[in-house]
Design a protein around this motif. Structure first.
Motif, PDB file in Angstrom:
ATOM      1  N   ASN A 112       0.839  -1.186   0.000  1.00 47.31           N
ATOM      2  CA  ASN A 112       0.000   0.000   0.000  1.00 47.31           C
ATOM      3  C   ASN A 112       0.874   1.235   0.000  1.00 47.31           C
ATOM      4  O   ASN A 112       1.720   1.395   0.864  1.00 47.31           O
ATOM      5  N   ILE A 113       0.681   2.069  -0.983  1.00 44.22           N
ATOM      6  CA  ILE A 113       1.467   3.297  -1.034  1.00 44.22           C
ATOM      7  C   ILE A 113       0.575   4.474  -0.699  1.00 44.22           C
ATOM      8  O   ILE A 113      -0.496   4.657  -1.290  1.00 44.22           O
ATOM      9  N   ARG A 114       1.014   5.244   0.260  1.00 44.91           N
ATOM     10  CA  ARG A 114       0.245   6.403   0.714  1.00 44.91           C
ATOM     11  C   ARG A 114       0.503   7.603  -0.172  1.00 44.91           C
ATOM     12  O   ARG A 114       1.275   8.489   0.180  1.00 44.91           O
ATOM     13  N   ALA A 115      -0.097   7.602  -1.280  1.00 38.89           N
ATOM     14  CA  ALA A 115       0.064   8.749  -2.158  1.00 38.89           C
ATOM     15  C   ALA A 115      -1.152   8.798  -3.060  1.00 38.89           C
ATOM     16  O   ALA A 115      -1.801   7.779  -3.297  1.00 38.89           O
ATOM     17  N   THR A 116      -1.464   9.981  -3.527  1.00 40.87           N
ATOM     18  CA  THR A 116      -2.615  10.073  -4.414  1.00 40.87           C
ATOM     19  C   THR A 116      -2.288   9.371  -5.723  1.00 40.87           C
ATOM     20  O   THR A 116      -1.123   9.199  -6.091  1.00 40.87           O
ATOM     21  N   VAL A 117      -3.337   9.005  -6.371  1.00 37.69           N
ATOM     22  CA  VAL A 117      -3.183   8.324  -7.650  1.00 37.69           C
ATOM     23  C   VAL A 117      -2.336   9.158  -8.604  1.00 37.69           C
ATOM     24  O   VAL A 117      -1.442   8.658  -9.269  1.00 37.69           O
ATOM     25  N   GLY A 121      -7.483   6.183   0.529  1.00 37.40           N
ATOM     26  CA  GLY A 121      -6.750   7.305  -0.031  1.00 37.40           C
ATOM     27  C   GLY A 121      -5.412   6.912  -0.628  1.00 37.40           C
ATOM     28  O   GLY A 121      -4.728   7.728  -1.224  1.00 37.40           O
ATOM     29  N   GLY A 122      -5.049   5.655  -0.468  1.00 37.88           N
ATOM     30  CA  GLY A 122      -3.795   5.193  -1.059  1.00 37.88           C
ATOM     31  C   GLY A 122      -4.108   4.215  -2.175  1.00 37.88           C
ATOM     32  O   GLY A 122      -5.236   4.126  -2.642  1.00 37.88           O
ATOM     33  N   HIS A 129       5.331  10.640   3.397  1.00 31.39           N
ATOM     34  CA  HIS A 129       3.923  10.251   3.438  1.00 31.39           C
ATOM     35  C   HIS A 129       3.716   8.793   3.713  1.00 31.39           C
ATOM     36  O   HIS A 129       2.614   8.293   3.697  1.00 31.39           O
ATOM     37  N   ARG A 130       4.791   8.141   3.923  1.00 34.82           N
ATOM     38  CA  ARG A 130       4.693   6.718   4.001  1.00 34.82           C
ATOM     39  C   ARG A 130       4.147   6.304   5.338  1.00 34.82           C
ATOM     40  O   ARG A 130       4.623   6.739   6.367  1.00 34.82           O
ATOM     41  N   ASP A 131       3.169   5.462   5.313  1.00 38.06           N
ATOM     42  CA  ASP A 131       2.592   4.970   6.556  1.00 38.06           C
ATOM     43  C   ASP A 131       3.454   3.820   7.034  1.00 38.06           C
ATOM     44  O   ASP A 131       3.545   2.785   6.404  1.00 38.06           O
ATOM     45  N   ARG A 132       4.055   4.024   8.148  1.00 41.29           N
ATOM     46  CA  ARG A 132       4.989   3.006   8.628  1.00 41.29           C
ATOM     47  C   ARG A 132       4.369   1.636   8.735  1.00 41.29           C
ATOM     48  O   ARG A 132       4.982   0.623   8.454  1.00 41.29           O
ATOM     49  N   ALA A 133       3.128   1.638   9.165  1.00 37.19           N
ATOM     50  CA  ALA A 133       2.467   0.354   9.380  1.00 37.19           C
ATOM     51  C   ALA A 133       2.372  -0.427   8.087  1.00 37.19           C
ATOM     52  O   ALA A 133       2.176  -1.624   8.091  1.00 37.19           O
ATOM     53  N   GLU A 134       2.488   0.295   6.996  1.00 37.14           N
ATOM     54  CA  GLU A 134       2.295  -0.427   5.752  1.00 37.14           C
ATOM     55  C   GLU A 134       3.550  -0.518   4.947  1.00 37.14           C
ATOM     56  O   GLU A 134       3.534  -0.704   3.746  1.00 37.14           O
ATOM     57  N   ALA A 178       3.571   0.181  -7.157  1.00 40.65           N
ATOM     58  CA  ALA A 178       2.276   0.633  -6.854  1.00 40.65           C
ATOM     59  C   ALA A 178       1.891   1.730  -7.744  1.00 40.65           C
ATOM     60  O   ALA A 178       2.669   2.516  -8.130  1.00 40.65           O
ATOM     61  N   ALA A 179       0.655   1.748  -8.012  1.00 38.01           N
ATOM     62  CA  ALA A 179       0.212   2.866  -8.743  1.00 38.01           C
ATOM     63  C   ALA A 179      -1.176   2.644  -9.162  1.00 38.01           C
ATOM     64  O   ALA A 179      -1.633   1.553  -9.218  1.00 38.01           O
ATOM     65  N   SER A 180      -1.806   3.678  -9.488  1.00 46.26           N
ATOM     66  CA  SER A 180      -3.061   3.467 -10.092  1.00 46.26           C
ATOM     67  C   SER A 180      -3.219   4.682 -10.914  1.00 46.26           C
ATOM     68  O   SER A 180      -2.869   5.751 -10.536  1.00 46.26           O
ATOM     69  N   ALA A 181      -3.705   4.507 -12.040  1.00 47.67           N
ATOM     70  CA  ALA A 181      -3.813   5.668 -12.845  1.00 47.67           C
ATOM     71  C   ALA A 181      -4.638   5.367 -14.043  1.00 47.67           C
ATOM     72  O   ALA A 181      -4.997   4.241 -14.258  1.00 47.67           O
ATOM     73  N   GLN A 182      -4.851   6.364 -14.808  1.00 42.47           N
ATOM     74  CA  GLN A 182      -5.743   6.203 -15.934  1.00 42.47           C
ATOM     75  C   GLN A 182      -5.182   5.202 -16.914  1.00 42.47           C
ATOM     76  O   GLN A 182      -4.676   5.583 -17.944  1.00 42.47           O
ATOM     77  N   GLY A 183      -5.326   3.982 -16.605  1.00 40.61           N
ATOM     78  CA  GLY A 183      -4.994   2.947 -17.557  1.00 40.61           C
ATOM     79  C   GLY A 183      -3.659   3.161 -18.206  1.00 40.61           C
ATOM     80  O   GLY A 183      -3.463   2.852 -19.374  1.00 40.61           O
ATOM     81  N   SER A 184      -2.767   3.646 -17.436  1.00 38.42           N
ATOM     82  CA  SER A 184      -1.551   3.971 -18.092  1.00 38.42           C
ATOM     83  C   SER A 184      -0.652   2.782 -18.228  1.00 38.42           C
ATOM     84  O   SER A 184      -0.333   2.113 -17.286  1.00 38.42           O
ATOM     85  N   ASN A 185      -0.251   2.567 -19.425  1.00 34.89           N
ATOM     86  CA  ASN A 185       0.594   1.415 -19.646  1.00 34.89           C
ATOM     87  C   ASN A 185       1.923   1.554 -18.950  1.00 34.89           C
ATOM     88  O   ASN A 185       2.516   0.604 -18.523  1.00 34.89           O
TER      89      ASN A 185
END
Lengths: 202, 286
Positions: A8-13, A101-102, A148-153, A173-180
């Motif tokens: 889990n990465i604590r960052a916005t998409v 949120g992550g 921003h990193r949540d230590r627990a994760e 990690a990442a999530s984004a608009q279908g980005s290859n």
């Protein structure tokens, strides 16, 4: 051989997305990465210097992606070669979802190892994968979302679910608009970890 | 299977070895007994430019007792430990463990310090060092540094040693008369890498064990000290029920790494078997 885990990465998409689109970020995040190149829309090549214990060898890996489902998941096919040392190849199913949120990334990888790497065995594949993926995530999170990193994760050893024997996988990690490209980045990391893992299995 | 080209220097002092490590950085590697290094070179998994042979540094080859401390130099071989009456008397855990290390030919050349500095997760010595509360002595450009064994092993093949430091000596506190030790290892064939193993140490007090240390190897990237199982047993009269409680505690704290032939569940089961045997051996202890 199968390896699975989640991160889990604590960052916005958007932040993660930007990071994954930056070869600078990838260079900094993949342990020992010396070079990353996009060779086609769905293909990436990387050169990585693996240093662990007595081993120090340069590997090159290629990743292609199939079965792309934007924002949901993806299958990575990879092969890595270390010249005389041997090779590793396999695939990894990666899926993403939003979480608190992550971005939660889960992966299941299968791989096989050949050449001298295979001879040496695979005793430490899982341990190597764990160590390298942990380093990767630490560096990646620090690069895209400093502080921003949540230590627990943290991608510590506890996070990667020990599974049946397998080579390794490393996620990203990442999530984004279908980005290859995001997937390519993940793929690069997976390859790196798998190749690295195979080496250490003495 | 031939090694890549490298230079070779045999040094006769620790200072010279450290000087070479400083001058050549990453390109230099220490050669002790060579039982891992030479195989790695021949497999071409590593290609250092310079090997620094420390095998002729006399200072590193000594086993000695100084007051209440046993010293074992880094270049002492496994076979020398196997034959040592001093070690049998003052650190019998090591005498119990040593026959499990590979085979005679390897024990003749492989070294105590090499094994500790290499930090293989399946190696016997790191677990023994932690169980015995040993202190590892490293020398670098800034002088000598003492590192507690339980702080030394950081991750897979990763130790607290800096790149320009050399492990020179290990200090083991000589146990009291009440100290009891046990060593158990499971491998497919004798001499193979362990599937799971335990090095254990405690103070026996009548029907009780005090300050037990249960240190497992080959189950994680570093030796694993079962602190929960230890506190279950610590200072309580040993009964079959207590042993079961310790096993339950171990199940709650250990999540072993699998390998190609053994799943995590298998290794956990074997670890509980080893814990039980070790506790019995300690309570029957000598």
């Amino acid at each position: 051989m199968e390896i699975k885990g989640e991160e889990n990465i604590r960052a916005t998409v958007q932040t993660v997305w930007d990071g994954l689109n930056s070869t600078d970020v990838l260079l900094k995040s993949i342990p020992g990465c010396e070079e990353i190149q996009r060779t086609a829309d769905n293909e990436l090549q990387a050169k990585v210097m693996i240093k662990l214990g007595p081993v120090k060898a340069r590997f090159s890996g290629k990743v292609t992606m199939t079965n792309v489902q934007p924002l949901k998941g993806y299958t990575l096919n990879f092969e890595g070669s270390g010249g005389a040392a041997g090779f590793a190849k396999g695939s990894a199913d990666v899926s993403l979802q939003e979480a608190d949120g992550g971005t939660l990334l889960t992966y299941v990888a299968n791989a096989s190892v050949g050449g001298k790497l295979g001879q040496i065995g695979s005793r430490l594949i899982e341990g190597s994968a764990k160590k390298l993926s942990s380093e990767f995530f630490a560096a990646f999170a620090e690069t895209v979302a400093p502080g921003h990193r949540d230590r627990a994760e943290q991608p510590s050893a506890e996070d990667a679910t020990p599974s049946d024997d397998g080579p390794a996988a490393s996620p990203k990690a990442a999530s984004a608009q279908g980005s290859n490209r995001m997937w390519l980045a993940i793929a690069a990391a997976v390859v790196v970890v798998i190749v690295a893992a195979s080496i250490f299995s003495k | 299977m031939k090694a890549p080209v490298f230079d070779y220097v045999r040094v006769d002092s620790v200072d010279k070895a450290i000087g070479l490590l400083q001058a050549h950085g990453d390109d230099a590697k220490i050669l002790a007994g060579g039982q891992t290094m030479m195989a790695t070179l021949n497999m071409r998994l590593s290609s250092p430019q310079l090997l620094v042979d420390i095998s002729q540094i006399d200072q590193l080859r000594k086993i000695s007792v100084n007051g209440s401390t046993l010293h074992i130099g880094a270049m002492v071989t496994h076979s020398e430990i196997e034959r040592s009456e001093v070690i049998r008397q003052h650190a019998p855990l090591l005498s119990m463990a040593v026959p499990h290390i590979a085979h005679k030919a390897i024990r003749n050349r492989g070294t105590w310090g090499g094994s500790l500095a290499y930090a293989d997760p399946a190696a016997e010595w790191p677990a023994c060092a932690i169980a015995l509360g040993a202190t590892l002595v490293a020398q670098g450009p800034q002088g000598i540094r003492r590192i507690s064994a339980d702080q030394f092993f950081l991750d897979l093949y990763t130790t607290a040693l800096a790149a320009d430091e050399l492990l020179i000596d290990v200090e083991i506190p000589i146990g009291s008369r009440q100290q009891v030790v046990a060593f158990q290892e499971l491998a497919r064939r004798h001499g193979d890498y362990a599937i799971a193993g335990i090095a254990a140490c405690a103070q026996r007090d009548g029907e009780m064990l005090r300050q037990p240390r249960f240190v497992f190897f080959a189950v994680a990237n570093t030796p694993f000290q079962a602190t929960r199982a230890q506190s279950v047993v610590d200072g309580k009269v040993l009964t079959p029920g207590l042993v079961d409680e310790a096993i339950a505690a171990l199940r709650g704290e250990l999540n072993p790494l699998s390998d190609l032939t053994n799943t995590s569940a298998t290794k956990l089961h074997l670890s509980t078997v080893l814990l039980k045997r070790a506790i019995h051996a300690l309570s029957a202890g000598h």
